[in-house]
Design a protein around this motif. Sequence first.
Motif, PDB file in Angstrom:
ATOM      1  N   ALA A 114       0.834  -1.203   0.000  1.00 11.46           N
ATOM      2  CA  ALA A 114       0.000   0.000   0.000  1.00 11.46           C
ATOM      3  C   ALA A 114       0.869   1.253   0.000  1.00 11.46           C
ATOM      4  N   THR A 140      -9.514   3.825   1.384  1.00  6.47           N
ATOM      5  CA  THR A 140      -8.586   3.116   0.516  1.00  6.47           C
ATOM      6  C   THR A 140      -9.099   3.158  -0.914  1.00  6.47           C
ATOM      7  N   ARG A 142      -7.969   2.429  -5.264  1.00  2.90           N
ATOM      8  CA  ARG A 142      -7.066   1.777  -6.227  1.00  2.90           C
ATOM      9  C   ARG A 142      -6.868   2.731  -7.387  1.00  2.90           C
ATOM     10  N   LYS A 143      -5.609   2.946  -7.725  1.00  2.00           N
ATOM     11  CA  LYS A 143      -5.274   3.815  -8.850  1.00  2.00           C
ATOM     12  C   LYS A 143      -4.032   3.245  -9.522  1.00  2.00           C
ATOM     13  N   GLY A 145      -3.296   0.376 -10.393  1.00  2.00           N
ATOM     14  CA  GLY A 145      -2.874  -0.883  -9.795  1.00  2.00           C
ATOM     15  C   GLY A 145      -2.380  -0.778  -8.369  1.00  2.00           C
ATOM     16  N   TRP A 146      -2.305   0.431  -7.824  1.00  2.00           N
ATOM     17  CA  TRP A 146      -1.794   0.624  -6.468  1.00  2.00           C
ATOM     18  C   TRP A 146      -2.940   0.821  -5.489  1.00  2.00           C
ATOM     19  N   LYS A 147      -2.794   0.285  -4.305  1.00  2.00           N
ATOM     20  CA  LYS A 147      -3.711   0.533  -3.191  1.00  2.00           C
ATOM     21  C   LYS A 147      -3.188   1.789  -2.493  1.00  2.00           C
ATOM     22  N   GLN A 182     -12.239  -0.678   1.049  1.00  2.00           N
ATOM     23  CA  GLN A 182     -11.868   0.013  -0.192  1.00  2.00           C
ATOM     24  C   GLN A 182     -13.088   0.706  -0.770  1.00  2.00           C
ATOM     25  N   SER A 184     -14.493   3.734  -3.977  1.00  2.00           N
ATOM     26  CA  SER A 184     -14.224   4.373  -5.258  1.00  2.00           C
ATOM     27  C   SER A 184     -14.375   5.872  -5.097  1.00  2.00           C
TER      28      SER A 184
END
Length: 188
Positions: A114, A140, A142-143, A145-147, A182, A184
Amino acid sequence: MDFKEKYSEFFENLDPKYFNEERFVPAVGPEDAKFVLIGEAPGANEVEEGEPFVGRAGNRMDEILHKIGVDRDELYITNLVKIRPPDNRDPKKDEIKAWAPLLEKELENIDPEAIVTLGNFASREMLDTSKGISKIHGRTFRKNGWKIMPVYHPAATLYDRSKGPELEKDLRKAFGKRDAGQQSLKDL
């Protein structure tokens, strides 16, 4: 091997107008770190010590890390821009763009579980959002591919003590000291 040697290809291709040896602060931390912390740019204390997050804000961060049982030496700590901007101003878009390939390479090499973005500036850049830190901290995302989890900048807790417990709570969550969900960005 030092930081500039390790990333020599980047430094060989960096436009000289974006580099100043006297204001340069490399990242620190192990190459196998599970977590990467990203700030915006070095400050005066960081330039003097040659390490990110060693001033008052860094001391505050260290206090919280100690309190929650996280060893700073196990974290990889870096900035969007590795040169302290003149007059302590925010980094400009062209400066961030010039240094972005290095940050990408750092993240590829470390491949963390992370990324924790410290403050509004780094969080907005890493998440490519206009939403402010007060709306997105502690969540949290995701962007690329990264958390990524944005948190308040430790300096914010020096000026507004009410943010201290929020930063601690967010860091606990980021480092797996409690459950994390997580979300969005579009859900905000």
